[in-house]
Design a protein around this motif. Sequence first.
Motif, short mmCIF file in Angstrom:
data_model
loop_
_atom_site.label_atom_id
_atom_site.label_comp_id
_atom_site.label_asym_id
_atom_site.label_seq_id
_atom_site.Cartn_x
_atom_site.Cartn_y
_atom_site.Cartn_z
N TYR A 1 21.11 51.64 25.99
CA TYR A 1 20.44 50.49 26.62
C TYR A 1 21.06 49.18 26.12
O TYR A 1 21.22 48.22 26.90
CB TYR A 1 18.94 50.53 26.31
N GLU A 2 21.43 49.15 24.85
CA GLU A 2 22.11 47.97 24.30
C GLU A 2 23.46 47.78 24.99
O GLU A 2 23.86 46.65 25.32
CB GLU A 2 22.28 48.12 22.79
N GLN A 3 24.16 48.90 25.21
CA GLN A 3 25.45 48.83 25.90
C GLN A 3 25.26 48.34 27.34
O GLN A 3 26.03 47.50 27.83
CB GLN A 3 26.10 50.22 25.92
N THR A 4 24.22 48.82 27.99
CA THR A 4 23.92 48.41 29.37
C THR A 4 23.67 46.92 29.46
O THR A 4 24.23 46.22 30.32
CB THR A 4 22.69 49.19 29.90
N VAL A 5 22.83 46.41 28.56
CA VAL A 5 22.50 44.98 28.55
C VAL A 5 23.76 44.15 28.28
O VAL A 5 24.03 43.14 28.96
CB VAL A 5 21.41 44.66 27.51
N ASP B 1 29.02 49.74 40.25
CA ASP B 1 28.70 50.00 38.84
C ASP B 1 27.20 50.18 38.61
O ASP B 1 26.77 50.50 37.51
CB ASP B 1 29.25 48.91 37.93
N LEU B 2 26.40 49.97 39.67
CA LEU B 2 24.96 50.18 39.54
C LEU B 2 24.40 50.71 40.86
O LEU B 2 25.01 50.58 41.92
CB LEU B 2 24.25 48.91 39.10
N THR B 3 23.22 51.29 40.76
CA THR B 3 22.50 51.76 41.93
C THR B 3 21.12 51.13 41.93
O THR B 3 20.41 51.17 40.91
CB THR B 3 22.34 53.30 41.91
N ILE B 4 20.74 50.51 43.04
CA ILE B 4 19.41 49.90 43.14
C ILE B 4 18.39 50.99 43.44
O ILE B 4 18.51 51.73 44.41
CB ILE B 4 19.38 48.81 44.23
N VAL B 5 17.39 51.09 42.57
CA VAL B 5 16.33 52.09 42.71
C VAL B 5 15.17 51.53 43.52
O VAL B 5 14.63 52.18 44.41
CB VAL B 5 15.84 52.55 41.32
N GLU B 6 14.81 50.27 43.20
CA GLU B 6 13.65 49.65 43.86
C GLU B 6 13.71 48.14 43.69
O GLU B 6 14.26 47.64 42.70
CB GLU B 6 12.35 50.19 43.25
N GLU B 7 13.17 47.42 44.66
CA GLU B 7 13.03 45.97 44.56
C GLU B 7 11.55 45.61 44.67
O GLU B 7 10.83 46.16 45.51
CB GLU B 7 13.83 45.27 45.67
N ARG B 8 11.12 44.69 43.82
CA ARG B 8 9.71 44.28 43.81
C ARG B 8 9.64 42.75 43.91
O ARG B 8 10.05 42.04 43.00
CB ARG B 8 9.03 44.76 42.52
N ASP B 9 9.11 42.30 45.02
CA ASP B 9 9.05 40.86 45.29
C ASP B 9 7.70 40.31 44.88
O ASP B 9 6.72 40.34 45.65
CB ASP B 9 9.30 40.62 46.79
N TYR B 10 7.63 39.78 43.65
CA TYR B 10 6.41 39.17 43.17
C TYR B 10 6.40 37.66 43.42
O TYR B 10 5.56 36.94 42.85
CB TYR B 10 6.23 39.44 41.67
N ILE B 11 7.33 37.21 44.26
CA ILE B 11 7.33 35.79 44.67
C ILE B 11 6.55 35.66 45.97
O ILE B 11 5.63 34.86 46.09
CB ILE B 11 8.77 35.25 44.81
N THR B 12 6.93 36.50 46.95
CA THR B 12 6.16 36.54 48.20
C THR B 12 4.79 37.15 47.95
O THR B 12 3.77 36.69 48.48
CB THR B 12 6.92 37.38 49.26
N ASN B 13 4.77 38.22 47.14
CA ASN B 13 3.52 38.93 46.82
C ASN B 13 3.14 38.63 45.37
O ASN B 13 3.30 39.47 44.49
CB ASN B 13 3.70 40.43 47.03
N LYS C 1 19.83 51.69 38.24
CA LYS C 1 20.46 52.65 37.34
C LYS C 1 21.88 52.13 37.10
O LYS C 1 22.60 51.85 38.06
CB LYS C 1 20.50 54.05 37.96
N TYR C 2 22.23 51.98 35.85
CA TYR C 2 23.54 51.41 35.50
C TYR C 2 24.42 52.50 34.88
O TYR C 2 23.99 53.24 33.99
CB TYR C 2 23.38 50.25 34.52
N ARG D 1 26.84 58.60 31.77
CA ARG D 1 25.41 58.70 32.05
C ARG D 1 24.94 57.45 32.78
O ARG D 1 25.65 56.43 32.83
CB ARG D 1 24.60 58.92 30.78
N GLU D 2 23.77 57.54 33.35
CA GLU D 2 23.15 56.39 34.02
C GLU D 2 21.88 55.99 33.27
O GLU D 2 21.11 56.86 32.84
CB GLU D 2 22.81 56.73 35.47
N VAL D 3 21.70 54.70 33.12
CA VAL D 3 20.57 54.16 32.35
C VAL D 3 19.71 53.30 33.26
O VAL D 3 20.22 52.47 34.01
CB VAL D 3 21.09 53.32 31.16
N LEU D 4 18.41 53.51 33.18
CA LEU D 4 17.48 52.67 33.94
C LEU D 4 17.41 51.28 33.32
O LEU D 4 17.44 51.13 32.10
CB LEU D 4 16.08 53.28 33.94
#
Length: 265
Positions: free
Chosen positions: A13-17, A101-113, A127-128, A137-140
């Motif tokens: 996770y540190e590597q991902t960040v 280099d990444l895969t989008i799993v989900e988007e959450r719009d807390y600006i509109t909602n 997933k990165y 490996r892939e990391v969330l």
Amino acid sequence: MNVINWKEMLYPYEQTVAELKTKLEYIMNEYRLRGMYSPMESISGRVKKPSSILNKAKKKSIPVEKIEDEIEDIAGIRIICQFVEDIPKVISLIRRRDGRDLTIVEERDYITNTKDSGYRSYHIIIKYAINTVDGYREVLGEIQIRTLAMNFWAVTEHSLKYKYQGNIPEEIKHRLLSCADAAFNLDNEMSTIRNEIMYAQRLNKQKDNIVADIIDHIQNMYFVAKLSEMEDINKRFVGLWNSGDIDKLKDFRQDLCEMAKRYGV
């Protein structure tokens, strides 16, 4: 309860960040190096602490062995924008990386909602892909995109949640909602003067570049020009810098450029 080797578990996770933050900062800096407006004002990253991970697992009834599969924000990136209008541009930048280099799993719009608490932000769960000593490996991870006003409110609310262990008193909740409305109105007001702000920022950047060129010319000529001549140049420069007249600073830079050519520097 299973024993967790936290150092070993959190390293990916540190590597991902670190990797994501570096890549996004490069894009932000490239905008600026090209003299373009960057929709990203700043980028930060963090890895959740073990105590925070365990608290979240307990709150959501997540078994220890499922922590890495079900807690999505152990690796977190936060992108701050100046204006609400910048947020869709940043979202587009992230989406263009999807499948690379990444895969989008989900988007959450807390600006509109907007959340009931008043929280506003845009979250992208990803997933990165990383390469470690143990292989691929892939990391969330989670990318948060918000304005300066949204971030100020969110950081304040987070601090209060920590202070009251998640049970914020009703009076303070009410005041937080009022602050959320104020932050929303601030973003709207900033949007109405967005062009003026951006023009002022470009003007300041242009002035900074001109002043940097002038100082370079003065330093290059310092040991080849006459002392009296350099004293006059410095006085003129200070006067023009105090006046803030960009056109006159441009003319002065051109004069210095011609003078530098005569001195062969």
